[in-house]
Design an enzyme around this catalytic site. Sequence first.
Site, short mmCIF file in Angstrom:
data_model
loop_
_atom_site.label_atom_id
_atom_site.label_comp_id
_atom_site.label_asym_id
_atom_site.label_seq_id
_atom_site.Cartn_x
_atom_site.Cartn_y
_atom_site.Cartn_z
N ASP A 1 44.24 37.81 50.51
CA ASP A 1 43.20 37.24 49.65
C ASP A 1 42.86 35.81 50.06
O ASP A 1 43.75 34.96 50.17
CB ASP A 1 43.66 37.24 48.19
CG ASP A 1 43.82 38.65 47.63
OD1 ASP A 1 43.18 39.58 48.16
OD2 ASP A 1 44.59 38.82 46.66
N ASN B 1 51.30 43.39 44.42
CA ASN B 1 51.60 42.56 43.24
C ASN B 1 52.63 43.22 42.33
O ASN B 1 53.57 42.58 41.85
CB ASN B 1 50.33 42.31 42.41
CG ASN B 1 49.38 41.34 43.07
OD1 ASN B 1 49.73 40.68 44.06
ND2 ASN B 1 48.17 41.25 42.55
N THR C 1 46.26 47.89 27.97
CA THR C 1 46.45 46.45 27.83
C THR C 1 45.11 45.84 27.44
O THR C 1 44.06 46.26 27.91
CB THR C 1 47.02 45.80 29.11
OG1 THR C 1 46.08 45.98 30.18
CG2 THR C 1 48.36 46.42 29.50
N GLY D 1 44.27 42.35 27.32
CA GLY D 1 44.19 40.93 27.63
C GLY D 1 44.98 40.13 26.62
O GLY D 1 46.09 40.50 26.23
N LYS D 2 44.36 39.04 26.16
CA LYS D 2 45.02 38.12 25.23
C LYS D 2 45.43 38.79 23.92
O LYS D 2 46.34 38.33 23.21
CB LYS D 2 44.05 36.97 24.93
CG LYS D 2 44.72 35.71 24.47
CD LYS D 2 43.68 34.64 24.21
CE LYS D 2 44.36 33.47 23.50
NZ LYS D 2 43.43 32.40 23.20
N THR E 1 45.03 35.94 36.64
CA THR E 1 45.27 36.74 37.85
C THR E 1 46.65 37.40 37.80
O THR E 1 47.65 36.74 37.58
CB THR E 1 45.22 35.86 39.12
OG1 THR E 1 44.03 35.10 39.08
CG2 THR E 1 45.24 36.71 40.39
N ASP F 1 49.30 43.46 36.58
CA ASP F 1 50.27 43.85 37.61
C ASP F 1 51.68 43.41 37.22
O ASP F 1 52.65 44.13 37.42
CB ASP F 1 49.89 43.24 38.97
CG ASP F 1 48.57 43.78 39.49
OD1 ASP F 1 48.23 44.93 39.14
OD2 ASP F 1 47.88 43.07 40.24
N GLY G 1 47.48 31.74 40.57
CA GLY G 1 47.85 32.67 41.64
C GLY G 1 48.46 33.94 41.08
O GLY G 1 48.72 34.04 39.88
N1 LIG Z 1 45.85 34.69 27.71
C1 LIG Z 1 46.97 35.42 27.62
N2 LIG Z 1 48.05 34.96 26.93
C2 LIG Z 1 49.19 35.69 26.85
N3 LIG Z 1 49.34 36.92 27.41
C3 LIG Z 1 48.29 37.43 28.08
C4 LIG Z 1 47.05 36.73 28.23
N4 LIG Z 1 46.21 37.51 28.97
C5 LIG Z 1 46.90 38.63 29.25
N5 LIG Z 1 48.13 38.62 28.72
C6 LIG Z 1 49.17 39.67 28.78
O1 LIG Z 1 49.00 40.41 29.96
C7 LIG Z 1 48.81 41.79 29.68
C8 LIG Z 1 47.86 42.39 30.69
O2 LIG Z 1 46.63 41.69 30.68
P1 LIG Z 1 45.22 42.42 30.86
O3 LIG Z 1 44.18 41.39 30.99
O4 LIG Z 1 45.05 43.43 29.77
O5 LIG Z 1 45.45 43.22 32.22
P2 LIG Z 1 44.53 43.23 33.56
O6 LIG Z 1 45.00 42.08 34.37
O7 LIG Z 1 44.85 44.56 34.17
O8 LIG Z 1 43.10 43.12 33.12
C9 LIG Z 1 48.33 41.84 28.23
O9 LIG Z 1 48.71 43.05 27.62
C10 LIG Z 1 49.04 40.64 27.60
O10 LIG Z 1 50.32 41.01 27.15
MG LIG Z 2 42.05 41.78 31.73
#
Ligand SMILES: Nc1ncnc2c1ncn2[C@@H]1O[C@H](COP(=O)(O)OP(=O)(O)O)[C@@H](O)[C@H]1O
Ligand SMILES: [Mg+2]
Length: 305
Positions: A14, A44, A220, A222-223, A248, A252, A287
Amino acid sequence: MYNKVIVIGSLNYDVCLKLARLPEEGETNFADSVEYCSGGKGANQAVQAAKLGLTVYMAGCIGEDESGDFLKRTVEGYGVRTDYLKRVPGNSGMSVAQSLYDGGIRASVVKGANDCVTKEDIDALGDVISSDTIVVFQLEIPLETIIYAIDLCRKKGAYIILNGAPAAALPEETLRKLDLFIVNEVEASFYGNTEIDSEEKAETEIRRMTERLGATCIFTLGKAGSVVCSEGRTEMIPSKKVQAVESTGAGDSFIGGLCYGLVNGKDIFESSRFATCCSAKTVCKTGGQPAMPTLDEVMEIYKGR
Ligand SMILES: Nc1ncnc2c1ncn2[C@@H]1O[C@H](COP(=O)(O)OP(=O)(O)O)[C@@H](O)[C@H]1O
Ligand SMILES: [Mg+2]
């Protein structure tokens, strides 16, 4: 129980440029900096599992170029075993990202060697895949190879995890052979053919998906955390409150963490709580692979069994 992990997937070199604005058509402008990273969803996930101390093999292809040397050296440096990493003529997989200071990002990926993983490469893995193995897939290598490999894993009695990313159409028959299907909310919307825009919707849809596949499912969010559904039980697992700097590799890292939980005899819900702590650590640094935590670092915030 399980004692080793095999990740069958992608490795990418990358290149990430930081710049104030994108060049116009016909213009060449200056970027402020460049970073070269070892990436790819497969690599990853393997690196996160290895950083936690698991025995991990990375199976896939790299090119006979210098980035191939770099990718092999880097994952080995994190403890990933490369006995089943094959070198093929041509370039390694790579991506170039243009990253703006407002968080905007544009990226292009060259599949390169990742597109060269064949059924023969899967056959070569025959001896290491057994009922004590967790095999992890994503969708950055040829789908026909993945379909073939899932069949083989099924015959060998391995525990099969598919991270359905990036989203792609797979035969229903293949999806029904999985033990665990994990996707983020965008991918879950694709596979479920309905927009997932709230936790309630995620809970409804994951029950439907679990029923449809006859497998454990994790979305999943995200936040917002994640939702886990297995054998009639559904649980929301909130994310950890942290000072996130960059997402990022969050997903994974979660998958590497899940493998740690399963190898250590935790159930899928407790494994997901552990994985949530891995991701929380990862988003606190920039990273992908360098940001992923070691076991000691996860234990600073994991208060589980
Ligand atoms: N801003 C954040 N603060 C705390 N944990 C986070 C945050 N973003 C993601 N995570 C954690 O990482 C996991 C995977 O993130 P997600 O964005 O759903 O996956 P991907 O990278 O595949 O899009 C989430 O289920 C959560 O537990
Ligand atoms: Mg995401």
